[in-house]
Scaffold this motif. Structure first.
Motif, PDB file in Angstrom:
ATOM      1  N   VAL A  11       0.858  -1.175   0.000  1.00 48.28           N
ATOM      2  CA  VAL A  11       0.000   0.000   0.000  1.00 48.28           C
ATOM      3  C   VAL A  11       0.896   1.227   0.000  1.00 48.28           C
ATOM      4  O   VAL A  11       1.831   1.327   0.798  1.00 48.28           O
ATOM      5  CB  VAL A  11      -0.913   0.013   1.252  1.00 48.28           C
ATOM      6  N   GLU A  12       0.614   2.148  -0.893  1.00 49.01           N
ATOM      7  CA  GLU A  12       1.400   3.376  -0.966  1.00 49.01           C
ATOM      8  C   GLU A  12       0.769   4.422  -0.046  1.00 49.01           C
ATOM      9  O   GLU A  12      -0.401   4.759  -0.183  1.00 49.01           O
ATOM     10  CB  GLU A  12       1.411   3.891  -2.404  1.00 49.01           C
ATOM     11  N   LEU A  13       1.544   4.898   0.916  1.00 47.55           N
ATOM     12  CA  LEU A  13       1.079   5.896   1.878  1.00 47.55           C
ATOM     13  C   LEU A  13       2.070   7.051   1.936  1.00 47.55           C
ATOM     14  O   LEU A  13       3.259   6.868   1.696  1.00 47.55           O
ATOM     15  CB  LEU A  13       0.979   5.281   3.284  1.00 47.55           C
ATOM     16  N   ASP A  14       1.552   8.214   2.299  1.00 55.98           N
ATOM     17  CA  ASP A  14       2.444   9.321   2.601  1.00 55.98           C
ATOM     18  C   ASP A  14       3.079   9.051   3.960  1.00 55.98           C
ATOM     19  O   ASP A  14       2.528   8.298   4.777  1.00 55.98           O
ATOM     20  CB  ASP A  14       1.671  10.643   2.652  1.00 55.98           C
ATOM     21  N   GLN A  17       0.890   9.570   6.937  1.00 54.89           N
ATOM     22  CA  GLN A  17      -0.147   8.549   7.095  1.00 54.89           C
ATOM     23  C   GLN A  17       0.417   7.319   7.802  1.00 54.89           C
ATOM     24  O   GLN A  17      -0.225   6.750   8.691  1.00 54.89           O
ATOM     25  CB  GLN A  17      -0.730   8.168   5.728  1.00 54.89           C
ATOM     26  N   MET A  18       1.606   6.931   7.415  1.00 56.05           N
ATOM     27  CA  MET A  18       2.256   5.787   8.066  1.00 56.05           C
ATOM     28  C   MET A  18       2.561   6.114   9.516  1.00 56.05           C
ATOM     29  O   MET A  18       2.369   5.276  10.406  1.00 56.05           O
ATOM     30  CB  MET A  18       3.534   5.398   7.314  1.00 56.05           C
ATOM     31  N   LEU A  37      -4.303  -0.433  10.334  1.00 54.89           N
ATOM     32  CA  LEU A  37      -4.965  -0.250   9.041  1.00 54.89           C
ATOM     33  C   LEU A  37      -6.128  -1.230   8.891  1.00 54.89           C
ATOM     34  O   LEU A  37      -7.212  -0.854   8.439  1.00 54.89           O
ATOM     35  CB  LEU A  37      -3.965  -0.423   7.902  1.00 54.89           C
TER      36      LEU A  37
END
Length: 64
Positions: A11-14, A17-18, A37
């Motif tokens: 999952v691509e997160l900023d 966000q992580m 998540l």
């Protein structure tokens, strides 16, 4: 207990966000950010929650 049918996904997160997921995992004594998540996704899947409120409004804190 039911057998879980888990799979690995990327999952691509900023970064923020992580960091949020990691902080929630720490604050609520969850094993890791992945569990945080999954908790959020499970909440959104519940038909008794305010699913429309979650997904109808577009929220983009990173958009200009």
């Amino acid at each position: 207990m039911a057998v879980k049918d888990k799979a690995m996904f990327t999952v691509e997160l900023d970064k923020h966000q992580m960091a949020f997921l990691e902080e929630m995992a720490k604050q609520y004594d969850l094993p890791d950010a992945s569990k945080a998540l999954r908790v959020l996704i499970t909440y959104a899947l519940d038909p008794e929650t305010e699913r429309d409120r979650i997904f109808e409004d577009i929220r983009c804190f990173d958009c200009e």
